[in-house]
Motif scaffolding. Structure first.
Motif, PDB file in Angstrom:
ATOM      1  N   ASN A  48       0.823  -1.201   0.000  1.00  0.00           N
ATOM      2  CA  ASN A  48       0.000   0.000   0.000  1.00  0.00           C
ATOM      3  C   ASN A  48       0.860   1.255   0.000  1.00  0.00           C
ATOM      4  N   TYR A  49       0.203   2.397   0.006  1.00  0.00           N
ATOM      5  CA  TYR A  49       0.842   3.701   0.127  1.00  0.00           C
ATOM      6  C   TYR A  49       0.333   4.314   1.421  1.00  0.00           C
ATOM      7  N   VAL A  50       1.187   5.042   2.132  1.00  0.00           N
ATOM      8  CA  VAL A  50       0.824   5.556   3.457  1.00  0.00           C
ATOM      9  C   VAL A  50       1.086   7.055   3.533  1.00  0.00           C
ATOM     10  N   ASP A  51       0.113   7.793   4.034  1.00  0.00           N
ATOM     11  CA  ASP A  51       0.300   9.198   4.408  1.00  0.00           C
ATOM     12  C   ASP A  51       0.416   9.239   5.920  1.00  0.00           C
ATOM     13  N   GLY A  52       1.432   9.948   6.427  1.00  0.00           N
ATOM     14  CA  GLY A  52       1.636  10.070   7.866  1.00  0.00           C
ATOM     15  C   GLY A  52       1.544  11.523   8.304  1.00  0.00           C
ATOM     16  N   PHE A  53       1.069  11.737   9.533  1.00  0.00           N
ATOM     17  CA  PHE A  53       0.841  13.076  10.050  1.00  0.00           C
ATOM     18  C   PHE A  53       1.233  13.171  11.531  1.00  0.00           C
ATOM     19  N   ALA A  54       1.807  14.289  11.915  1.00  0.00           N
ATOM     20  CA  ALA A  54       1.958  14.674  13.321  1.00  0.00           C
ATOM     21  C   ALA A  54       1.290  16.047  13.428  1.00  0.00           C
ATOM     22  N   ILE A  55       0.371  16.181  14.385  1.00  0.00           N
ATOM     23  CA  ILE A  55      -0.505  17.352  14.442  1.00  0.00           C
ATOM     24  C   ILE A  55      -0.543  17.907  15.864  1.00  0.00           C
ATOM     25  N   PRO A  56      -0.338  19.234  16.051  1.00  0.00           N
ATOM     26  CA  PRO A  56      -0.499  19.822  17.371  1.00  0.00           C
ATOM     27  C   PRO A  56      -1.985  20.091  17.645  1.00  0.00           C
ATOM     28  N   VAL A  57      -2.475  19.649  18.804  1.00  0.00           N
ATOM     29  CA  VAL A  57      -3.884  19.838  19.152  1.00  0.00           C
ATOM     30  C   VAL A  57      -3.966  20.329  20.598  1.00  0.00           C
TER      31      VAL A  57
ATOM     32  N   HIS B  67     -15.467  12.539  11.019  1.00  0.00           N
ATOM     33  CA  HIS B  67     -16.202  13.087   9.879  1.00  0.00           C
ATOM     34  C   HIS B  67     -15.334  13.101   8.618  1.00  0.00           C
ATOM     35  N   MET B  68     -14.141  13.666   8.712  1.00  0.00           N
ATOM     36  CA  MET B  68     -13.266  13.776   7.546  1.00  0.00           C
ATOM     37  C   MET B  68     -12.719  12.414   7.114  1.00  0.00           C
ATOM     38  N   ASP B  69     -12.432  11.570   8.069  1.00  0.00           N
ATOM     39  CA  ASP B  69     -11.914  10.241   7.730  1.00  0.00           C
ATOM     40  C   ASP B  69     -12.952   9.429   6.961  1.00  0.00           C
ATOM     41  N   ALA B  70     -14.223   9.609   7.290  1.00  0.00           N
ATOM     42  CA  ALA B  70     -15.277   8.901   6.556  1.00  0.00           C
ATOM     43  C   ALA B  70     -15.273   9.311   5.085  1.00  0.00           C
ATOM     44  N   ILE B  71     -15.002  10.587   4.831  1.00  0.00           N
ATOM     45  CA  ILE B  71     -14.918  11.060   3.446  1.00  0.00           C
ATOM     46  C   ILE B  71     -13.728  10.407   2.745  1.00  0.00           C
ATOM     47  N   MET B  72     -12.594  10.311   3.446  1.00  0.00           N
ATOM     48  CA  MET B  72     -11.411   9.699   2.841  1.00  0.00           C
ATOM     49  C   MET B  72     -11.626   8.202   2.570  1.00  0.00           C
ATOM     50  N   ILE B  73     -12.352   7.536   3.454  1.00  0.00           N
ATOM     51  CA  ILE B  73     -12.679   6.125   3.215  1.00  0.00           C
ATOM     52  C   ILE B  73     -13.541   6.012   1.957  1.00  0.00           C
ATOM     53  N   GLU B  74     -14.519   6.905   1.807  1.00  0.00           N
ATOM     54  CA  GLU B  74     -15.355   6.909   0.600  1.00  0.00           C
ATOM     55  C   GLU B  74     -14.516   7.162  -0.649  1.00  0.00           C
ATOM     56  N   GLU B  75     -13.426   7.905  -0.498  1.00  0.00           N
ATOM     57  CA  GLU B  75     -12.546   8.237  -1.625  1.00  0.00           C
ATOM     58  C   GLU B  75     -11.529   7.139  -1.924  1.00  0.00           C
ATOM     59  N   GLY B  76     -11.503   6.077  -1.104  1.00  0.00           N
ATOM     60  CA  GLY B  76     -10.634   4.963  -1.416  1.00  0.00           C
ATOM     61  C   GLY B  76      -9.608   4.588  -0.364  1.00  0.00           C
ATOM     62  N   ALA B  77      -9.511   5.347   0.730  1.00  0.00           N
ATOM     63  CA  ALA B  77      -8.580   4.962   1.794  1.00  0.00           C
ATOM     64  C   ALA B  77      -8.995   3.608   2.364  1.00  0.00           C
ATOM     65  N   LEU B  78      -8.018   2.785   2.688  1.00  0.00           N
ATOM     66  CA  LEU B  78      -8.290   1.454   3.236  1.00  0.00           C
ATOM     67  C   LEU B  78      -8.407   1.464   4.750  1.00  0.00           C
ATOM     68  N   ARG B  79      -7.603   2.303   5.379  1.00  0.00           N
ATOM     69  CA  ARG B  79      -7.542   2.316   6.848  1.00  0.00           C
ATOM     70  C   ARG B  79      -7.007   3.664   7.285  1.00  0.00           C
TER      71      ARG B  79
ATOM     72  N   ASP C   7      -2.732   2.320  -3.223  1.00  0.00           N
ATOM     73  CA  ASP C   7      -1.558   2.700  -3.999  1.00  0.00           C
ATOM     74  C   ASP C   7      -1.515   4.225  -4.099  1.00  0.00           C
ATOM     75  N   LYS C   8      -0.428   4.748  -4.601  1.00  0.00           N
ATOM     76  CA  LYS C   8      -0.245   6.205  -4.696  1.00  0.00           C
ATOM     77  C   LYS C   8      -1.227   6.826  -5.690  1.00  0.00           C
ATOM     78  N   ALA C   9      -1.507   6.119  -6.770  1.00  0.00           N
ATOM     79  CA  ALA C   9      -2.445   6.652  -7.767  1.00  0.00           C
ATOM     80  C   ALA C   9      -3.832   6.880  -7.158  1.00  0.00           C
ATOM     81  N   THR C  10      -4.298   5.937  -6.342  1.00  0.00           N
ATOM     82  CA  THR C  10      -5.599   6.096  -5.674  1.00  0.00           C
ATOM     83  C   THR C  10      -5.554   7.284  -4.741  1.00  0.00           C
ATOM     84  N   ARG C  11      -4.469   7.403  -3.987  1.00  0.00           N
ATOM     85  CA  ARG C  11      -4.308   8.532  -3.058  1.00  0.00           C
ATOM     86  C   ARG C  11      -4.281   9.859  -3.804  1.00  0.00           C
ATOM     87  N   ASP C  12      -3.508   9.948  -4.869  1.00  0.00           N
ATOM     88  CA  ASP C  12      -3.408  11.201  -5.621  1.00  0.00           C
ATOM     89  C   ASP C  12      -4.753  11.596  -6.218  1.00  0.00           C
ATOM     90  N   ALA C  13      -5.479  10.641  -6.764  1.00  0.00           N
ATOM     91  CA  ALA C  13      -6.801  10.922  -7.332  1.00  0.00           C
ATOM     92  C   ALA C  13      -7.772  11.369  -6.238  1.00  0.00           C
TER      93      ALA C  13
END
Length: 120
Positions: A2-11, A25-37, A75-81
């Motif tokens: 797979n392809y992985v996006d990683g984040f460190a975020i100050p909250v 809320h936002m993660d649900a949109i990303m899952i609909e867009e093709g994210a696996l996990r 894959d990266k193509a799914t992520r980029d799209a």
């Protein structure tokens, strides 16, 4: 692999529930867009280093913590799209973030080792 996006975020500590609600809320949109996990993590056992650490990476301010997250894509193509479509989605671009996005650290990564229990 797979392809992985990683984040460190100050909250802000006081915004924990807002962060969780926003992520769901936002993660649900990303899952609909093709994210696996998607995994969103709140700091629990993060030590302060002498030269560098997660807190320094996001320039943590008083009353803040760091969250660590990742998104797995097929894959990266799914992520980029998906990112292209999400940048056109007004809900994604106009929803206020409960964190300082200017101090978010992020990047895309190609896995080089993947071990799972029963998959060694």
């Amino acid at each position: 692999m797979n392809y992985v996006d990683g984040f460190a975020i100050p909250v802000k500590l006081s915004d924990k529930q807002a962060f969780i609600d926003h992520a769901r809320h936002m993660d649900a949109i990303m899952i609909e867009e093709g994210a696996l996990r998607i995994v969103e993590c709140w700091a629990d056992d993060v030590s302060e280093g002498k030269q560098t650490d997660f807190y320094r990476a996001v320039d943590r301010q008083d009353g803040e913590t760091v969250c660590f997250s990742w998104i797995e894509w097929p894959d990266k193509a799914t992520r980029d799209a998906a990112f292209g479509r999400m940048m056109q989605n007004e809900e994604m671009t106009n929803t206020p973030m409960p964190f300082d996005g200017k101090r978010m650290i992020f990047g895309g990564f190609v896995p080089v080792v993947l071990l799972e229990k029963g998959n060694g």
